[in-house]
Write an enzyme that holds these catalytic residues in place. Structure first.
Site, PDB file in Angstrom:
ATOM      1  N   GLY A 137      42.312  19.943 -93.739  1.00  0.00           N
ATOM      2  CA  GLY A 137      42.356  21.395 -93.892  1.00  0.00           C
ATOM      3  C   GLY A 137      41.565  21.960 -95.059  1.00  0.00           C
ATOM      4  O   GLY A 137      41.897  23.023 -95.574  1.00  0.00           O
ATOM      5  N   ASN A 181      38.483  23.159 -94.893  1.00  0.00           N
ATOM      6  CA  ASN A 181      37.860  24.407 -94.418  1.00  0.00           C
ATOM      7  C   ASN A 181      38.886  25.520 -94.299  1.00  0.00           C
ATOM      8  O   ASN A 181      38.605  26.667 -94.628  1.00  0.00           O
ATOM      9  CB  ASN A 181      37.147  24.175 -93.082  1.00  0.00           C
ATOM     10  CG  ASN A 181      35.767  23.589 -93.276  1.00  0.00           C
ATOM     11  OD1 ASN A 181      34.863  24.255 -93.768  1.00  0.00           O
ATOM     12  ND2 ASN A 181      35.619  22.323 -92.921  1.00  0.00           N
ATOM     13  N   ARG A 233      47.364  19.378 -70.422  1.00  0.00           N
ATOM     14  CA  ARG A 233      46.651  20.174 -71.427  1.00  0.00           C
ATOM     15  C   ARG A 233      46.959  21.666 -71.301  1.00  0.00           C
ATOM     16  O   ARG A 233      46.994  22.386 -72.286  1.00  0.00           O
ATOM     17  CB  ARG A 233      45.140  19.946 -71.293  1.00  0.00           C
ATOM     18  CG  ARG A 233      44.709  18.653 -71.949  1.00  0.00           C
ATOM     19  CD  ARG A 233      43.283  18.741 -72.421  1.00  0.00           C
ATOM     20  NE  ARG A 233      42.357  18.798 -71.288  1.00  0.00           N
ATOM     21  CZ  ARG A 233      41.077  19.148 -71.388  1.00  0.00           C
ATOM     22  NH1 ARG A 233      40.583  19.498 -72.546  1.00  0.00           N
ATOM     23  NH2 ARG A 233      40.296  19.149 -70.342  1.00  0.00           N
ATOM     24  N   MET A 278      40.874  18.724 -83.602  1.00  0.00           N
ATOM     25  CA  MET A 278      40.242  17.634 -82.867  1.00  0.00           C
ATOM     26  C   MET A 278      40.773  17.474 -81.437  1.00  0.00           C
ATOM     27  O   MET A 278      40.887  16.359 -80.940  1.00  0.00           O
ATOM     28  CB  MET A 278      40.387  16.322 -83.655  1.00  0.00           C
ATOM     29  CG  MET A 278      39.852  16.386 -85.071  1.00  0.00           C
ATOM     30  SD  MET A 278      38.160  17.030 -85.220  1.00  0.00           S
ATOM     31  CE  MET A 278      37.235  15.518 -85.044  1.00  0.00           C
ATOM     32  N   LEU A 334      39.394  21.808 -75.643  1.00  0.00           N
ATOM     33  CA  LEU A 334      40.120  22.931 -75.041  1.00  0.00           C
ATOM     34  C   LEU A 334      39.664  23.139 -73.603  1.00  0.00           C
ATOM     35  O   LEU A 334      38.491  22.920 -73.282  1.00  0.00           O
ATOM     36  CB  LEU A 334      39.877  24.195 -75.876  1.00  0.00           C
ATOM     37  CG  LEU A 334      40.391  24.097 -77.311  1.00  0.00           C
ATOM     38  CD1 LEU A 334      39.819  25.219 -78.181  1.00  0.00           C
ATOM     39  CD2 LEU A 334      41.920  24.118 -77.346  1.00  0.00           C
ATOM     40  N   ASN A 351      34.050  27.899 -84.390  1.00  0.00           N
ATOM     41  CA  ASN A 351      34.277  26.512 -84.799  1.00  0.00           C
ATOM     42  C   ASN A 351      33.259  26.138 -85.868  1.00  0.00           C
ATOM     43  O   ASN A 351      32.150  26.671 -85.898  1.00  0.00           O
ATOM     44  CB  ASN A 351      34.096  25.590 -83.582  1.00  0.00           C
ATOM     45  CG  ASN A 351      34.294  24.123 -83.924  1.00  0.00           C
ATOM     46  OD1 ASN A 351      35.276  23.757 -84.598  1.00  0.00           O
ATOM     47  ND2 ASN A 351      33.379  23.271 -83.491  1.00  0.00           N
ATOM     48  N   HIS A 378      31.081  22.902 -87.260  1.00  0.00           N
ATOM     49  CA  HIS A 378      30.652  21.573 -86.812  1.00  0.00           C
ATOM     50  C   HIS A 378      29.780  20.957 -87.895  1.00  0.00           C
ATOM     51  O   HIS A 378      28.859  21.608 -88.401  1.00  0.00           O
ATOM     52  CB  HIS A 378      29.864  21.694 -85.499  1.00  0.00           C
ATOM     53  CG  HIS A 378      29.446  20.360 -84.967  1.00  0.00           C
ATOM     54  ND1 HIS A 378      30.328  19.483 -84.375  1.00  0.00           N
ATOM     55  CD2 HIS A 378      28.255  19.735 -84.969  1.00  0.00           C
ATOM     56  CE1 HIS A 378      29.690  18.383 -84.028  1.00  0.00           C
ATOM     57  NE2 HIS A 378      28.429  18.508 -84.385  1.00  0.00           N
ATOM     58  N   SER A 411      27.108  23.832 -89.043  1.00  0.00           N
ATOM     59  CA  SER A 411      26.933  25.034 -88.218  1.00  0.00           C
ATOM     60  C   SER A 411      28.281  25.668 -87.924  1.00  0.00           C
ATOM     61  O   SER A 411      29.266  24.963 -87.687  1.00  0.00           O
ATOM     62  CB  SER A 411      26.302  24.670 -86.862  1.00  0.00           C
ATOM     63  OG  SER A 411      25.137  23.888 -87.015  1.00  0.00           O
ATOM     64  N   GLU A 468      32.590  26.877 -73.221  1.00  0.00           N
ATOM     65  CA  GLU A 468      33.138  25.743 -72.466  1.00  0.00           C
ATOM     66  C   GLU A 468      32.463  24.428 -72.845  1.00  0.00           C
ATOM     67  O   GLU A 468      33.120  23.402 -72.934  1.00  0.00           O
ATOM     68  CB  GLU A 468      32.992  26.005 -70.964  1.00  0.00           C
ATOM     69  CG  GLU A 468      33.968  27.069 -70.486  1.00  0.00           C
ATOM     70  CD  GLU A 468      33.884  27.300 -68.998  1.00  0.00           C
ATOM     71  OE1 GLU A 468      33.581  26.346 -68.255  1.00  0.00           O
ATOM     72  OE2 GLU A 468      34.124  28.446 -68.576  1.00  0.00           O
ATOM     73  N   ASP A 512      30.803  22.130 -78.586  1.00  0.00           N
ATOM     74  CA  ASP A 512      29.796  22.332 -79.644  1.00  0.00           C
ATOM     75  C   ASP A 512      28.550  23.047 -79.126  1.00  0.00           C
ATOM     76  O   ASP A 512      27.462  22.911 -79.694  1.00  0.00           O
ATOM     77  CB  ASP A 512      29.405  20.995 -80.308  1.00  0.00           C
ATOM     78  CG  ASP A 512      30.610  20.278 -80.911  1.00  0.00           C
ATOM     79  OD1 ASP A 512      31.521  20.957 -81.398  1.00  0.00           O
ATOM     80  OD2 ASP A 512      30.636  19.027 -80.879  1.00  0.00           O
ATOM     81  N   GLU A 515      29.888  23.581 -95.627  1.00  0.00           N
ATOM     82  CA  GLU A 515      30.863  24.132 -94.677  1.00  0.00           C
ATOM     83  C   GLU A 515      31.746  25.175 -95.347  1.00  0.00           C
ATOM     84  O   GLU A 515      32.036  26.230 -94.783  1.00  0.00           O
ATOM     85  CB  GLU A 515      31.744  23.007 -94.103  1.00  0.00           C
ATOM     86  CG  GLU A 515      30.974  21.993 -93.270  1.00  0.00           C
ATOM     87  CD  GLU A 515      31.892  20.941 -92.658  1.00  0.00           C
ATOM     88  OE1 GLU A 515      32.999  21.274 -92.226  1.00  0.00           O
ATOM     89  OE2 GLU A 515      31.494  19.750 -92.620  1.00  0.00           O
TER      90      GLU A 515
END
Ligand code: GAR
Length: 217
Positions: free
Chosen positions: A14, A16, A68, A93, A96, A110, A112, A139, A145, A148, A177
């Protein structure tokens, strides 16, 4: 100014998340972190979120097996309870489903640890070293969908050193980041981002000065 209500989704340390919480303490920051949600009960970031006085929730994916959709329904319920407007994935991690991603389209971002579209997926620093790139970085992007794969909001770069290891790169990329994620969330929360033809446009920014060339010449 009404600040956008933000949830940060984490799975681990955590750092970020902590950078976002720190930035959001500023009065002029256009977003407030109102919820930290983890899919792992043992995520270290949960304790630091609580210490910062932020509500936390755990939706343990292992309780849902392969279901899920039900896992995501439980997350969605938490997000609705806290009237969340924007979602930041920060070392979250779990992949989705398309329906969850669509529901949050344009409102979920997000971070990355690579210069997308290079090195999507895991082990980015090791792969950057193996590829021999001279420049590497991080990034922030909209979640779509394709993992990344969404429109890129912000990137930061560094020059790879001959003696870099995956660990040393991870450390230095992480510092990037922590700068670009709060900046990207601020751009989103203040309504300055639009997506045109799959590309992110930013209202009212200046061009970055100079070049980063590696090795310096
Ligand atoms: C960060 O480096 C983040 O970019 C990465 O995990 C780390 C989480 O650290 N995310 C991914 O690899 C997503 N696929 P943190 O928990 O200290 O923020």
């Amino acid at each position: 100014m009404t600040k956008k209500r933000v949830a940060v989704l984490i799975s681990g340390r955590g750092s970020n998340m902590a950078a976002l919480i720190g930035a959001a303490k500023e009065e002029a920051y256009p977003a407030q972190i109102v919820l930290v949600l983890s899919n792992r009960p043992a995520a270290a970031g949960l304790a630091s979120a609580r210490a910062a006085g932020i509500a936390t929730a755990v939706v343990d994916h292992t309780a849902y097996g392969k279901a899920r959709e039900r896992f995501e329904q439980a997350m969605q319920a938490e997000l609705e309870t806290h009237r969340i407007e924007l979602v930041c994935l920060a070392g979250f991690m779990r992949l989705l489903t398309p329906s969850f991603v669509r529901r949050w389209q344009g409102r979920m971002i997000n971070i990355h640890p690579a210069l997308l579209p290079a090195f999507k997926g895991l082990h980015t620093h090791q792969r950057a070293l193996a590829a021999g790139v001279r420049i590497h970085g991080a990034s922030v992007h909209f979640v779509v969908e394709e993992t990344d794969g969404g429109p890129i909001i912000a990137q930061g770069v560094l020059a790879v050193r001959d003696d870099d290891t995956a660990a040393s790169l991870a450390d230095r990329v992480l510092a990037i980041e922590h700068k670009i994620y709060p900046a990207a969330l601020a751009l989103l929360a203040s309504g300055r981002l639009t997506i045109v033809d799959g590309r992110c446009r930013i209202a009212g920014t200046q061009d970055a000065p100079g070049h980063l060339i590696a090795p310096p010449i």
